[in-house]
Scaffold this active site. Structure first.
Site, PDB file in Angstrom:
ATOM      1  N   SER A 154       0.829  -1.264  -0.065  1.00 47.64           N
ATOM      2  CA  SER A 154       0.040   0.037  -0.101  1.00 47.64           C
ATOM      3  C   SER A 154       0.833   1.160   0.069  1.00 47.64           C
ATOM      4  O   SER A 154       2.072   1.220  -0.485  1.00 47.64           O
ATOM      5  CB  SER A 154      -0.830  -0.098   1.282  1.00 47.64           C
ATOM      6  N   ASN A 155       0.441   2.492   0.384  1.00 43.74           N
ATOM      7  CA  ASN A 155       1.002   3.774   0.520  1.00 43.74           C
ATOM      8  C   ASN A 155       0.506   4.305   1.686  1.00 43.74           C
ATOM      9  O   ASN A 155      -0.441   4.073   1.866  1.00 43.74           O
ATOM     10  CB  ASN A 155       0.921   4.180  -1.094  1.00 43.74           C
ATOM     11  N   PRO A 156       0.865   5.545   1.931  1.00 50.74           N
ATOM     12  CA  PRO A 156       0.813   6.508   3.150  1.00 50.74           C
ATOM     13  C   PRO A 156      -0.641   7.036   3.105  1.00 50.74           C
ATOM     14  O   PRO A 156      -0.712   8.435   3.704  1.00 50.74           O
ATOM     15  CB  PRO A 156       1.975   7.332   3.548  1.00 50.74           C
ATOM     16  N   ALA A 194      -4.563   7.127  -4.434  1.00 50.49           N
ATOM     17  CA  ALA A 194      -3.184   6.712  -4.670  1.00 50.49           C
ATOM     18  C   ALA A 194      -3.396   5.330  -5.134  1.00 50.49           C
ATOM     19  O   ALA A 194      -3.383   4.693  -3.861  1.00 50.49           O
ATOM     20  CB  ALA A 194      -2.266   7.024  -3.459  1.00 50.49           C
TER      21      ALA A 194
END
Ligand code: PMT
Length: 231
Positions: A41-43, A108
């Site tokens: 995933s990403n932040p 995102a």
């Protein structure tokens, strides 16, 4: 009053061109599971996308928010579709796209997902456990832009280098009417922050760099530009 401007009866206030428009927004990250307990995933916190939803709602738009997993509560008065993976986000966005007037892609989305997700937890000593084979996810915005029609498309570009050059490429490839370019990977702006520093880009080549400001204000500026494009 300029031609085309309308006043809401009795209020003396100009009616927003977004009033009654169907706005579809993607927000937050996606999670791409390797197994039931691990994912790529990403932040992304969803703050930018949720602020856009509030900005459009406050101008009278009918908002559908497709949200990845975030810790935020959607504002009342909109339709929220919660998803986890890029494939789920694609399916939900495709279903809502044909009925929308404006699509704002602020999510995102993970570009890759594991080629195979294990149904059970991958053990530390399992053969091949240290190797991850990835496959490309669909580019939601690019795929939907092929059926753009009269819709207005707004994208975001998260870049760590050559920000404007890369963002202009995405503006062209995804047939956008407005691109919001932000540099990511720095503290106090972009992912997770309450603030963002963006440059707005138009297909004509025009660009406007905004100072660092609260995401709520960035969302307001983006909504202002959408209103101008709708007029
Ligand atoms: O959520 P926050 O913590 O508030 O952070 C906000 C943000 C940094 C996530 C936001 O401002 C932002 O930049 N969102 C876009 C992030 C991104 O994925 O950018 P990109 O350059 O990889 O993608 C370009 C555009 O294509 C984006 O509009 C993206 O939503 C879309 N895309 C990308 C890949 C993909 N598979 N499908 C897509 O639709």
């Amino acid at each position: 009053m300029a031609t085309g401007d309308k006043k809401s009866p009795g209020s003396g206030k100009k009616e927003s061109p977004l009033k009654g428009k169907k706005v579809l927004i993607t927000a937050g990250p996606t999670r791409e599971h390797l197994d039931p307990v691990r994912f790529i995933s990403n932040p992304s916190s969803g703050k930018m996308g949720y602020a856009l939803a509030r900005a459009c709602l406050s101008r009278g738009a009918r908002v559908t928010l497709i949200s990845g997993p975030v810790a935020l509560t959607p504002p009342p008065g909109l339709r929220t579709v919660r998803v986890e993976s890029a494939l789920q986000m694609f399916k939900a966005a495709r279903a809502a796209f044909s009925g929308c007037d404006v699509f704002i892609a602020s999510a995102a989305v993970s570009d890759y997902r594991p080629a195979r997700a294990s149904k059970s937890k991958i053990k530390k000593d399992s053969p091949g456990g240290r190797f991850l084979r990835l496959t490309l996810n669909p580019d939601i915005l690019q795929k939907l832009s092929r059926a753009k029609g009269g819709r207005l498309l707004v994208g975001f570009a998260a870049e760590t280098g050559s920000v404007l050059e890369n963002a202009r490429g995405k503006l062209r490839n995804k047939k956008l009417d407005l691109m919001v370019a932000n540099r990511v990977g720095r503290k106090g702006t972009g992912f997770g922050s309450d603030f963002n520093q963006v440059t707005l880009l138009w297909p004509s080549g025009k660009a406007e760099t905004l100072k660092r400001m609260a995401k709520e204000r960035v969302a307001g500026r983006v909504a202002d530009e959408i209103e101008k494009l709708l007029k």
